[in-house]
Every structure is written in C-alpha cells, then in structure tokens.
Design an enzyme around this catalytic site. Structure first.
Site, PDB file in Angstrom:
ATOM      1  N   ARG A  87       0.843  -1.195   0.000  1.00 24.57           N
ATOM      2  CA  ARG A  87       0.000   0.000   0.000  1.00 24.57           C
ATOM      3  C   ARG A  87       0.879   1.246   0.000  1.00 24.57           C
ATOM      4  NH1 ARG A  87      -5.078   1.837   3.827  1.00 24.57           N
ATOM      5  NH2 ARG A  87      -5.069   3.974   3.124  1.00 24.57           N
ATOM      6  N   ARG A  97      -7.009   0.858  -3.001  1.00 22.01           N
ATOM      7  CA  ARG A  97      -6.161   0.344  -1.919  1.00 22.01           C
ATOM      8  C   ARG A  97      -5.963  -1.150  -2.063  1.00 22.01           C
ATOM      9  NH1 ARG A  97      -9.247   4.160   2.020  1.00 22.01           N
ATOM     10  NH2 ARG A  97      -7.847   5.919   1.832  1.00 22.01           N
ATOM     11  N   ASP A 100      -6.665  -2.263   3.327  1.00 21.39           N
ATOM     12  CA  ASP A 100      -7.026  -1.205   4.264  1.00 21.39           C
ATOM     13  C   ASP A 100      -7.439  -1.885   5.566  1.00 21.39           C
ATOM     14  OD1 ASP A 100      -7.515   1.434   5.081  1.00 21.39           O
ATOM     15  OD2 ASP A 100      -9.605   1.358   4.447  1.00 21.39           O
ATOM     16  N   ASP A 102      -8.715  -0.983   9.357  1.00 20.14           N
ATOM     17  CA  ASP A 102      -9.249   0.083  10.209  1.00 20.14           C
ATOM     18  C   ASP A 102      -9.692  -0.470  11.551  1.00 20.14           C
ATOM     19  OD1 ASP A 102      -9.018   2.227   8.377  1.00 20.14           O
ATOM     20  OD2 ASP A 102     -10.889   1.638   7.405  1.00 20.14           O
TER      21      ASP A 102
END
Length: 167
Positions: A87, A97, A100, A102
C-alpha cells in the site's frame, strides 16, 4: 506484555486492487503473526461499491481480534502490514487500496487523537462496515451513540450497494 490484559477489537478489512480476496486473507495471515494477538471471529466477505471516484469494487469484511497491544501500537502494526503488502500513501481520500485495515471498535473505548479515532468516525454511516460487523457482533454497543451495531445498520442511510462476495 505478558501481564497485559487482552483487548477485544473489531477491525475493518478491505481491498479493491489486484486479487482482492487473496489480499484480504494475506492481511489476516499477517495479523495472526502479531505477538499476543489472535483472530476470534471473521465475517463473510462482502463486495461493496466504491466511494469517491475509484472504479474498482471492494471486498470487505470485519474480524474480531483479541490483542494486548494498546490502540496506538496496534495502528502502527496495521500501517506496517499495509506497507509490507504494497500500500502506498494516497493523496486522494477513498482512493484505490491494495489493503485497508481500520480499527472500528476497541473494547468500549473512545479515542480522539489526530491520527486515530475510535470508534471509527465513519462506521455508523457505512453499510460496507455495518453489514459484516453486524454479522459477527450484532449486540455490541457503539460507545458514543449507545445503540447496537444491528440498530445502526437498520438506520444507516448509505445508498452504496453491498452484497455477499462470490469469487
């Protein structure tokens, strides 16, 4: 770390570049290698319409982990995994992306720092997060809004399409 208490953390995982499913599972394999961290639950995989001007649909899911890492250190570990998987820093919000990661929820904590917000500030409005999260944690309470994940999903006004992923 040996005496640290394990924390319950929900993680949003998404990819919309390359082999999205392989990227998803590679990220999980890398997460499992973190010390004092283990995956407890995994949602099904979902495909979701991209935000912004990205053309590629995402493969998304949510996992529950138990970890002894504090939120800041966990974020650092996630950024390292994202970089190791290729990334790049993107200037565009909601750009393409490869992966990702989170932090959606961390115990019932509320964290408000420049580089880290928990609960994730957008999660209550995003079906691509709420659908898989409600699959594995429907009765978990959002620590700021005081309602369950299921209730958030029912009231979400997000119009973006989300469906089970079939490879």
């Amino acid at each position: 770390m040996a005496n640290a208490v394990a924390h319950q953390v929900y993680i949003g995982v998404g990819s919309n570049v390359g082999d999205r499913k392989d990227n998803f599972f590679e990220a999980l394999a890398r997460l499992e290698k973190l010390p004092d961290t283990r995956i407890i639950k995994e949602s099904s995989l979902y495909e979701s319409e991209p935000l912004g001007d990205s053309k590629n649909w995402y493969v998304n899911g949510v996992i529950e982990i138990e970890t002894k890492f504090k939120p800041d250190m966990l974020l650092t570990k996630f950024k390292n995994i994202e970089r190791a998987m290729g990334r790049k820093k993107v200037k565009k919000r909601w750009g393409a992306r490869i992966i990702d990661l989170d932090i959606l929820l961390y115990d019932a904590q509320v964290v408000k720092k420049k580089n880290l917000r928990i609960p994730h500030p957008e999660m209550a409005h995003r079906k691509f997060v709420l659908v898989p999260l409600s699959e594995i944690a429907p009765q978990v309470i959002h620590p700021e809004l005081g309602v369950t994940i299921s209730e958030l999903l029912i009231s979400a006004k997000d119009e973006k399409k989300v469906h089970l992923y079939h490879s």
